[in-house]
Design a protein around this motif. Structure first.
Motif, PDB file in Angstrom:
ATOM      1  N   ILE A  81       0.931  -1.042   0.161  1.00 17.70           N
ATOM      2  CA  ILE A  81       0.093  -0.014  -0.040  1.00 17.70           C
ATOM      3  C   ILE A  81       0.837   1.320   0.157  1.00 17.70           C
ATOM      4  CG2 ILE A  81      -1.882   1.306   1.207  1.00 17.70           C
ATOM      5  CD1 ILE A  81      -2.637  -1.378   2.703  1.00 17.70           C
ATOM      6  N   LEU A  82       0.746   2.075  -0.909  1.00 17.80           N
ATOM      7  CA  LEU A  82       1.367   3.352  -1.104  1.00 17.80           C
ATOM      8  C   LEU A  82       0.095   4.432  -0.713  1.00 17.80           C
ATOM      9  CD1 LEU A  82       3.415   1.613  -2.343  1.00 17.80           C
ATOM     10  CD2 LEU A  82       4.309   3.383  -4.030  1.00 17.80           C
ATOM     11  N   HIS A  83       0.650   5.322   0.073  1.00 15.69           N
ATOM     12  CA  HIS A  83      -0.434   6.243   0.539  1.00 15.69           C
ATOM     13  C   HIS A  83       0.171   7.862   0.523  1.00 15.69           C
ATOM     14  CE1 HIS A  83      -3.524   8.375   2.759  1.00 15.69           C
ATOM     15  NE2 HIS A  83      -2.946   8.543   3.672  1.00 15.69           N
ATOM     16  N   MET A  84      -0.697   8.489  -0.150  1.00 16.89           N
ATOM     17  CA  MET A  84      -0.289  10.085   0.059  1.00 16.89           C
ATOM     18  C   MET A  84      -0.763  11.010   1.111  1.00 16.89           C
ATOM     19  SD  MET A  84       1.309  12.433  -1.769  1.00 16.89           S
ATOM     20  CE  MET A  84       1.699  11.930  -3.332  1.00 16.89           C
ATOM     21  N   SER A  85       0.043  11.200   1.972  1.00 14.88           N
ATOM     22  CA  SER A  85      -0.242  12.043   3.116  1.00 14.88           C
ATOM     23  C   SER A  85       0.074  13.365   3.004  1.00 14.88           C
ATOM     24  CB  SER A  85       0.350  11.272   4.363  1.00 14.88           C
ATOM     25  OG  SER A  85       0.031  11.736   5.525  1.00 14.88           O
ATOM     26  N   ALA A  86       0.565  14.228   3.953  1.00 12.66           N
ATOM     27  CA  ALA A  86       0.972  15.399   3.905  1.00 12.66           C
ATOM     28  C   ALA A  86       1.876  15.681   5.107  1.00 12.66           C
ATOM     29  CB  ALA A  86       0.132  16.513   3.828  1.00 12.66           C
ATOM     30  N   LEU A  87       2.656  16.554   4.844  1.00 13.25           N
ATOM     31  CA  LEU A  87       3.633  17.084   5.799  1.00 13.25           C
ATOM     32  C   LEU A  87       2.772  17.792   7.156  1.00 13.25           C
ATOM     33  CD1 LEU A  87       7.028  16.794   6.071  1.00 13.25           C
ATOM     34  CD2 LEU A  87       6.922  19.325   5.279  1.00 13.25           C
ATOM     35  N   ASN A  88       3.061  17.448   8.201  1.00  9.73           N
ATOM     36  CA  ASN A  88       2.338  17.999   9.263  1.00  9.73           C
ATOM     37  C   ASN A  88       1.002  17.155   9.669  1.00  9.73           C
ATOM     38  OD1 ASN A  88       4.286  19.910   9.989  1.00  9.73           O
ATOM     39  ND2 ASN A  88       3.290  21.338   8.542  1.00  9.73           N
ATOM     40  N   ALA A  89       0.843  16.246   8.929  1.00 10.37           N
ATOM     41  CA  ALA A  89      -0.389  15.470   8.858  1.00 10.37           C
ATOM     42  C   ALA A  89      -0.270  14.792  10.468  1.00 10.37           C
ATOM     43  CB  ALA A  89      -0.409  14.154   7.979  1.00 10.37           C
ATOM     44  N   VAL A 135       6.911  17.913  -8.481  1.00  9.01           N
ATOM     45  CA  VAL A 135       5.819  16.803  -8.711  1.00  9.01           C
ATOM     46  C   VAL A 135       6.882  15.471  -9.613  1.00  9.01           C
ATOM     47  CG1 VAL A 135       4.897  17.412 -11.004  1.00  9.01           C
ATOM     48  CG2 VAL A 135       3.954  15.803  -9.625  1.00  9.01           C
ATOM     49  N   GLY A 136       7.776  15.857 -10.465  1.00  6.48           N
ATOM     50  CA  GLY A 136       8.309  14.851 -11.281  1.00  6.48           C
ATOM     51  C   GLY A 136       9.377  14.164 -10.098  1.00  6.48           C
ATOM     52  N   ASP A 137      10.082  14.751  -9.218  1.00 10.67           N
ATOM     53  CA  ASP A 137      10.842  14.233  -8.475  1.00 10.67           C
ATOM     54  C   ASP A 137      10.039  13.212  -7.451  1.00 10.67           C
ATOM     55  OD1 ASP A 137      13.076  15.297  -9.298  1.00 10.67           O
ATOM     56  OD2 ASP A 137      12.888  16.934  -7.554  1.00 10.67           O
ATOM     57  N   LEU A 138       8.777  13.736  -6.972  1.00 13.46           N
ATOM     58  CA  LEU A 138       8.013  12.794  -6.103  1.00 13.46           C
ATOM     59  C   LEU A 138       7.553  11.659  -6.816  1.00 13.46           C
ATOM     60  CD1 LEU A 138       6.243  12.615  -3.336  1.00 13.46           C
ATOM     61  CD2 LEU A 138       4.545  14.228  -4.483  1.00 13.46           C
ATOM     62  N   VAL A 139       6.998  11.696  -8.053  1.00  8.85           N
ATOM     63  CA  VAL A 139       6.318  10.478  -8.565  1.00  8.85           C
ATOM     64  C   VAL A 139       7.335   9.423  -8.926  1.00  8.85           C
ATOM     65  CG1 VAL A 139       4.315  11.683  -9.451  1.00  8.85           C
ATOM     66  CG2 VAL A 139       6.385  11.485 -11.054  1.00  8.85           C
ATOM     67  N   ASN A 140       8.819   9.964  -9.290  1.00  8.60           N
ATOM     68  CA  ASN A 140       9.897   8.916  -9.356  1.00  8.60           C
ATOM     69  C   ASN A 140       9.882   8.301  -8.147  1.00  8.60           C
ATOM     70  OD1 ASN A 140      10.170   9.181 -12.121  1.00  8.60           O
ATOM     71  ND2 ASN A 140      11.328  10.980 -12.064  1.00  8.60           N
ATOM     72  N   PHE A 141      10.128   8.945  -7.139  1.00 10.56           N
ATOM     73  CA  PHE A 141      10.366   8.452  -5.999  1.00 10.56           C
ATOM     74  C   PHE A 141       9.389   7.373  -5.284  1.00 10.56           C
ATOM     75  CE2 PHE A 141      10.157   8.650  -1.147  1.00 10.56           C
ATOM     76  CZ  PHE A 141      11.542   7.849  -0.655  1.00 10.56           C
ATOM     77  N   MET A 142       8.072   7.757  -5.757  1.00 14.57           N
ATOM     78  CA  MET A 142       7.065   6.909  -5.414  1.00 14.57           C
ATOM     79  C   MET A 142       7.233   5.787  -6.135  1.00 14.57           C
ATOM     80  SD  MET A 142       3.754   9.287  -4.965  1.00 14.57           S
ATOM     81  CE  MET A 142       2.781   8.087  -4.470  1.00 14.57           C
ATOM     82  N   LYS A 143       7.326   5.686  -7.418  1.00 19.45           N
ATOM     83  CA  LYS A 143       7.548   4.528  -8.347  1.00 19.45           C
ATOM     84  C   LYS A 143       8.704   3.675  -7.890  1.00 19.45           C
ATOM     85  CE  LYS A 143       9.730   5.512 -12.223  1.00 19.45           C
ATOM     86  NZ  LYS A 143      11.143   4.696 -12.077  1.00 19.45           N
ATOM     87  N   ASP A 144       9.891   4.139  -7.582  1.00 22.35           N
ATOM     88  CA  ASP A 144      10.969   3.214  -7.152  1.00 22.35           C
ATOM     89  C   ASP A 144      10.687   2.655  -5.812  1.00 22.35           C
ATOM     90  OD1 ASP A 144      12.182   3.925  -9.180  1.00 22.35           O
ATOM     91  OD2 ASP A 144      13.387   5.633  -8.447  1.00 22.35           O
ATOM     92  N   SER A 145       9.943   3.349  -5.022  1.00 23.93           N
ATOM     93  CA  SER A 145       9.646   2.807  -3.519  1.00 23.93           C
ATOM     94  C   SER A 145       8.645   1.414  -3.675  1.00 23.93           C
ATOM     95  CB  SER A 145       8.702   3.934  -2.749  1.00 23.93           C
ATOM     96  OG  SER A 145       9.564   4.758  -2.750  1.00 23.93           O
ATOM     97  N   ILE A 146       8.135   1.407  -4.681  1.00 24.84           N
ATOM     98  CA  ILE A 146       6.916   0.079  -4.887  1.00 24.84           C
ATOM     99  C   ILE A 146       7.784  -0.958  -4.358  1.00 24.84           C
ATOM    100  CG2 ILE A 146       5.938  -1.201  -6.481  1.00 24.84           C
ATOM    101  CD1 ILE A 146       5.004   1.006  -8.018  1.00 24.84           C
TER     102      ILE A 146
END
Length: 293
Positions: free
Chosen positions: A109-117, A190-201
């Motif tokens: 499970i990959l979940h988009m949260s937020a800083l300070n959540a 956003v490009g950095d973020l999604v590449n990191f998410m992809k690699d984290s799978i």
């Protein structure tokens, strides 16, 4: 590997789909409006399905036989004022995801949260983001590997942050009264973020982690708005507002079309969106926004 994506038709979702399409994955994207998002059918390894994500029975059906579930569902403002919209978009969907993944034996499970959540956060947005994150990790880690991504504000083409100020500056062109001007952010590309998410799978080191994510530089909101003004070539003067006037502006703008600023946004801005210990990406705000403003 089969991936099911919730919230895949939004700003971050479309960027993530583009990144995933270059890999050997097949993925299912759930949408409320097939016709509005049918352009995504250009990806040969993508299946677009129109469903109600709050219908747990249907979600069990469409996510069956998938290996990974990615949740990108989130809102910055709600139609009302009491937090119900935030609860539905963040807290409730997390509970549905958990039940669906458990019954369908989805182990990642990959979940988009937020800083300070934080369940005890200063706004409905931060509280419900925190509730969702806490619920997924507390109970989801019993049967799956969970990763929560906690970015500061995200920028890129079609973002809802930089473009919001760009649009406001069009209609308030000379003197711009700015609420929460000294709140600090570490904008994430956003490009950095999604590449990191992809690699984290399949990155074991990210399993069962809550990861704070920042860009390389910290800016006050006033500094960010001034960068937008410079890029657009405006001569607008920014007038920083104190907390009392910032809250008053939020009350007024709460009722404007599109709700460009709200009491909940104001409450979120009471806390700086930065992290000293978080992951820091390399792409700076100034190097990208000229390309899309």
């Amino acid at each position: 590997m089969k991936i099911c994506i919730l919230g895949g038709t939004g700003f971050v979702g479309r960027s993530l789909i583009n990144a995933l399409s270059k890999e050997n994955y097949t993925f299912t994207v759930i949408t409320r409006d097939f016709d509005k998002n049918k352009d995504l059918a250009i990806y040969p390894n993508l299946k677009l399905i129109q469903e109600d994500v709050y219908n747990e029975k249907r979600m069990l059906e469409v996510s069956k036989s998938h290996d990974v579930l990615i949740n990108l569902i989130g809102i910055l403002n709600e139609k009302g004022f009491r937090g119900k919209g935030f609860y539905l978009a963040h807290s409730k969907i997390a509970r549905i995801i958990l039940n669906v993944c458990k019954q369908n034996r989805i182990k990642r499970i990959l979940h988009m949260s937020a800083l300070n959540a934080d369940p005890g956060g200063s706004s409905h947005y931060l509280r419900t983001k925190g509730e969702a994150e806490s619920f997924l990790h507390t109970y989801g880690e019993r049967f799956a590997d969970v990763t929560s991504f906690r970015p500061s504000v995200i920028f890129g083409t079609e973002d809802s942050f930089i473009n919001r100020f760009s649009n406001l500056l069009k209609i308030i062109p000379f003197v711009f009264p700015l609420a929460c001007a000294q709140t600090r952010f570490a904008p994430v590309y956003v490009g950095d973020l999604v590449n990191f998410m992809k690699d984290s799978i399949d990155d074991v080191s990210s399993f069962n982690k809550k990861i704070d994510i920042c860009g390389p530089k910290i800016y006050t909101l006033e500094e960010i708005v001034k960068i937008v003004i410079e890029v657009k070539g405006y001569s607008t003067k920014v007038i920083p507002l104190n907390n009392a006037l910032s809250k008053f502006q939020a009350v007024i703008m709460e009722f404007l079309p599109g709700k460009p600023f709200s009491i909940d946004n104001f409450n979120s801005c009471l806390v700086d969106s930065i992290s000293e210990s978080g992951l820091k990406f390399k792409t700076e705000l100034e190097s990208v926004i000229k390309q899309y403003l």
